[in-house]
Scaffold this active site. Structure first.
Site, short mmCIF file in Angstrom:
data_model
loop_
_atom_site.label_atom_id
_atom_site.label_comp_id
_atom_site.label_asym_id
_atom_site.label_seq_id
_atom_site.Cartn_x
_atom_site.Cartn_y
_atom_site.Cartn_z
N GLY A 4 0.80 -1.23 0.09
CA GLY A 4 0.03 -0.01 0.00
C GLY A 4 0.88 1.23 0.05
O GLY A 4 2.15 1.15 -0.41
N VAL A 70 -0.17 -13.30 4.28
CA VAL A 70 0.79 -13.50 5.42
C VAL A 70 0.01 -13.98 6.56
O VAL A 70 -1.39 -13.34 6.83
CB VAL A 70 1.59 -12.16 5.91
CG1 VAL A 70 2.19 -12.22 7.18
CG2 VAL A 70 2.30 -11.55 4.68
N GLU A 162 -18.18 11.83 0.98
CA GLU A 162 -17.76 11.79 -0.20
C GLU A 162 -18.87 10.86 -1.08
O GLU A 162 -19.50 11.01 -2.13
CB GLU A 162 -16.53 11.22 -0.73
CG GLU A 162 -15.69 12.42 -0.26
CD GLU A 162 -14.10 12.08 -0.15
OE1 GLU A 162 -13.15 13.05 -0.20
OE2 GLU A 162 -13.56 10.89 -0.17
#
Ligand SMILES: Cc1cc2nc3c(=O)[nH]c(=O)nc-3n(C[C@H](O)[C@H](O)[C@H](O)COP(=O)(O)OP(=O)(O)OC[C@H]3O[C@@H](n4cnc5c(N)ncnc54)[C@H](O)[C@@H]3O)c2cc1C
Length: 413
Positions: A4, A70, A162
């Site tokens: 990320g 992971v 938003e």
């Protein structure tokens, strides 16, 4: 671990250093999460806000990208444990595994009120929104039709605001001529916030401005009542109940399982309480960055869980690693610089707080747009998104209105 904003920044900043890097992510793409709501509301296509990690780092011969999930860390042996049973050795480990949305102990609400974090979440939300209009067109019972045309968003932070503004524009403007039996302008968009005002991280005046701007778009803003139930038929909050077929969740986050992997102290959202140099307590060779860490350092408050913070932390770790390689192992406390808070309300309005100046309205929207285009990756995507936005700005037409088949959503890892 994690490609990320934080993990990618560490990898980038270590270019040229005498290191070998393994970058592990459960997905093959880096995702620009700030624009996810635009995929969910049919404004942008998925490929415009995500890039294959392997391709982004193809020129870095010292770097290996692994598509893997992971499941743990064996810190005694210095190994990252993967789902398939294999293990990857490390000398220095950076945990940048982010966060997901959280339901305040009510995970049973997730099927009725999906959150927005991944591309699958965004296309699932887009499908729910568009299907609801389709079903309303075929529904003869007025009550059921009204319920299909009621869209509830829980959480009045930037993502909730938003989503609410854009869904209102989608219903009241974009889709208005597409249907024959329903009037999409009558669709209700309701934003529920448990606190006393929306955008609590912004100043009072910007929050009040955003509230008024949402109402101008036709959004009903409900404040001061926490949600107590989400079901297939609607949402209950405080002493009220609203019948709605689409509920979207934009409240609360929970960090990845990194704290559990290491058994180190974490806050209420499972974020690791790191040392000032961003190392995990008791593990000088394991660093934690981004949404999976909590650290004080911004006006006496925790550093916010936003992309610039994750990137600054990534940069800090890369420098620390390079200094250690040069023989300087002294701990370097991380210092956060806040460059500003931004949120849009529909396609023509935004609020921005740079600290030294506050801007709202159309000018703020243009600054927001330019800032996001600057932070995107690649010329083609920048041009495509800029063109898309100009088109939507001028015509109101959102072209990514595709209902793609429902696929099984990956389990909440
Ligand atoms: C809808 C939405 C809107 C946002 N809007 C804004 C905004 O406008 N401005 C802003 O600054 N910030 C915004 N943010 C926040 C910002 O995106 C995050 O703060 C930022 O992504 C954190 O970076 P990170 O590197 O910590 O985690 P992420 O960017 O989330 O990356 C974590 C990575 O780790 C991987 N991963 C997780 N667990 C595992 C595992 N077990 N195995 C392998 N890989 C794993 C994930 O696949 C992911 O790629 C928004 C977030 C969301 C969800």
């Amino acid at each position: 671990m994690g490609a990320g904003f934080g993990g990618l920044e560490v990898a980038r900043r270590l270019a040229g250093a005498p290191v070998r890097i393994t970058l592990i992510d459960q997905r093959n793409h880096h995702l620009f999460q700030p624009l996810l709501y635009q995929v969910a509301t049919a404004s942008l296509a998925t490929s415009e806000i995500a890039w294959p990690v392997r391709h982004l780092l193809r020129r870095r011969k010292e770097l290996t990208t692994l598509l893997a999930f992971v499941t743990g860390i064996d810190s005694a042996d210095g190994k990252v444990l993967l789902e398939d049973g294999s293990a990857i050795p490390y000398d220095t480990l950076v945990l940048a595994t982010g966060a997901r949305h959280a339901y305040f102990g009510h995970d049973e609400w997730e099927p009725y009120a999906p959150g927005l974090k991944t591309l699958e979440d965004a296309t699932d939300i887009r499908r729910r929104l568009l299907l609801s209009f389709e079903r309303a067109e075929r529904e003869s019972d007025p009550e059921r039709r009204a319920s299909l045309l009621t869209f509830v968003i829980v959480g009045g932070g930037p993502t909730g605001v938003e989503l609410a503004g854009t869904i209102a524009e989608l219903a009241h403007e974009t889709l208005r001529e597409d249907f024959r039996l329903i009037d999409t302008r009558k669709a209700r968009v309701i934003l529920i916030e448990a606190g006393p005002r929306i955008l609590p991280s912004f100043t009072d005046d910007l929050s009040a401005y955003a509230h008024a701007a949402l109402e101008r778009l036709g959004v009903e803003v409900e404040l001061g009542r926490p949600v107590r139930e989400c079901t297939d038929n609607g949402v209950g909050f405080g002493d009220r109940k609203i019948s709605a077929k689409v509920i979207l969740w934009a409240a609360g986050v929970r960090a990845s399982a990194a704290a559990d992997w290491l058994g180190v102290p974490a806050d209420h959202a499972n974020r690791i309480k790191a040392e000032p140099d961003l190392s995990a307590p008791g593990y000088p060779d394991i660093f934690v960055i981004g949404d999976t860490v909590t650290i004080d350092g911004w006006r006496g408050k925790p550093v916010p869980g936003i992309a610039p913070a994750a990137k600054q932390q990534g940069r800090h770790i890369a420098t620390t690693i390079k200094m250690r390689l040069g023989g300087d192992a002294s701990p370097r406390p991380f210092r956060y610089k806040h460059s500003g808070s931004l949120a849009t309300i529909g396609k023509r309005s935004a609020v921005i707080d740079f600290g030294w100046i506050r801007i709202r309205g159309r000018l703020a929207w243009w600054i927001w747009g330019l800032a996001h285009i600057y932070f995107l990756i690649g010329v083609r995507n920048r041009l495509a998104i800029a063109l898309n936005w100009l088109w939507i700005y001028a015509s109101g037409d959102r072209s990514a209105r595709l209902i793609t088949p429902g696929e099984e959503r990956p389990s909440r890892r």
